[in-house]
Design a protein around this motif. Structure first.
Motif, short mmCIF file in Angstrom:
data_model
loop_
_atom_site.label_atom_id
_atom_site.label_comp_id
_atom_site.label_asym_id
_atom_site.label_seq_id
_atom_site.Cartn_x
_atom_site.Cartn_y
_atom_site.Cartn_z
N ARG A 87 -0.07 -5.03 -0.27
CA ARG A 87 0.69 -3.79 -0.27
C ARG A 87 2.09 -4.06 -0.26
O ARG A 87 2.31 -3.88 -1.17
CB ARG A 87 0.18 -3.10 0.98
N ASN B 65 -7.82 3.74 0.59
CA ASN B 65 -6.81 2.94 0.68
C ASN B 65 -7.88 1.25 0.89
O ASN B 65 -8.39 0.48 0.42
CB ASN B 65 -5.51 2.15 0.41
N ASP C 252 2.07 4.73 3.88
CA ASP C 252 0.67 3.92 3.48
C ASP C 252 0.53 6.23 3.83
O ASP C 252 -0.85 5.50 4.41
CB ASP C 252 0.55 3.48 3.60
N LEU D 258 -1.07 3.02 -3.85
CA LEU D 258 -2.27 3.98 -3.95
C LEU D 258 -3.19 2.29 -4.34
O LEU D 258 -2.74 1.35 -4.91
CB LEU D 258 -2.84 4.21 -5.18
N VAL D 259 -4.80 3.01 -3.73
CA VAL D 259 -5.90 1.08 -4.64
C VAL D 259 -6.27 2.30 -5.09
O VAL D 259 -7.30 2.56 -4.34
CB VAL D 259 -6.31 0.46 -2.92
N TYR E 82 -9.68 -0.57 -1.43
CA TYR E 82 -10.09 -2.06 -0.79
C TYR E 82 -10.82 -3.21 -0.35
O TYR E 82 -11.21 -4.34 -1.37
CB TYR E 82 -8.73 -2.72 -0.38
#
Length: 275
Positions: A221, A40, A34, A148-149, A44
């Motif tokens: 995730r 991210n 990640d 990805l977020v 989030y």
């Protein structure tokens, strides 16, 4: 060119095309890293704040003014109206049988199912399958890229993010309706907004799982990665792909007992804070 020569040329070209397609069918192994975690987590947190302030209250209000049968009917309608997305991607993945079954399901529910508010197709044994362009890219060997977020979108990957514009623009009837209507007060967006509210409403019953997670970001995730893995392999991923996703192939020192202890410690600490 003589007919035999032409025939031989066509056979050679078809053979090369078939070989290329078979080579492209290799699915890239899932990733466990990640690299964008810092970014991210910030996105989030933004999405979570937005959800608590606006989206979740709207979904709760929707549940209060509707009963379970009504919510089921609306959910069935949206599930059915978006089946063309699945049909298109089944065809792109060279799965004509699944495309035919999904088309049959769509037609049955659209007609004798009262525009999709009922689901007689399930009673007739026509299975529900959901597919998208992210799965199509994966089936043709495109690596998933970084996790990805995205703001307002949530979890995705560099590969999966392409399903948003492609499926929405080319295959989704809801998007087609919005683009081709222009009402005075923007009523053309109502179907898509209600669809998003319906999706959020479905997730309320599962919030307890997220609340008890050691790290909600990691929980989402990993859940996203697992869900995508099962979609790519049509519900039956090979054991080595599961091990790869869990990071067992990359970490010889992986200790599940240690991870479980950390989870229990977190639960005890948060339980004490809530008392």
């Amino acid at each position: 060119m003589r007919p035999r020569t032409l025939q031989r040329t066509v056979r050679t070209a078809l053979g090369l095309l078939a070989a290329a397609l078979l080579a492209a069918c290799h699915i890239a192994p899932p990733r466990t890293d990640d690299p964008n975690e810092k970014f991210n987590r910030k996105v989030y947190a933004f999405n979570d704040s937005l959800d608590k302030a606006i989206i979740r209250p709207v979904a709760v209000g929707y549940r209060k003014v509707t009963n379970p049968p009504v919510r089921t009917a609306i959910s069935d309608f949206y599930t059915n109206i978006r089946l063309p997305v699945t049909v298109a991607n089944d065809l792109l993945q060279a799965r004509p049988k699944q495309a035919f079954l999904t088309t049959s399901r769509f037609v049955v529910n659209l007609t004798i199912g009262f525009l999709g508010f009922k689901d007689p197709a399930s009673l007739l044994g026509l299975p529900l399958e959901q597919n998208d362009f992210g799965v199509t890219l994966a089936r043709w060997g495109v690596p998933e890229g970084d996790y990805l977020v995205l703001p307002f979108v949530g979890p995705t990957t560099v590969r999966d993010v392409w399903r948003l514009p492609v499926d929405s623009y080319f295959f989704d009837p809801l998007s087609y309706y919005t683009r081709n209507h222009d009402f005075k007060y923007g009523q053309q967006y109502v179907p898509q907004v209600l669809y998003l509210v319906t999706l959020r409403s479905r997730g309320i019953d599962a919030e307890s799982f997220l609340a008890s997670a050691y790290d909600p970001y990691v929980f989402i995730r990993d859940a996203y990665r697992q869900q995508r893995l099962y979609s790519i392999y049509y519900g039956n991923p090979p054991p080595e792909a599961i091990e790869q996703m869990q990071g067992l192939n990359d970490s010889k020192d992986f200790d599940p007992d240690k991870l479980l202890d950390e989870q229990h410690n977190w639960e005890r600490q948060n339980g004490e804070k809530q008392q």
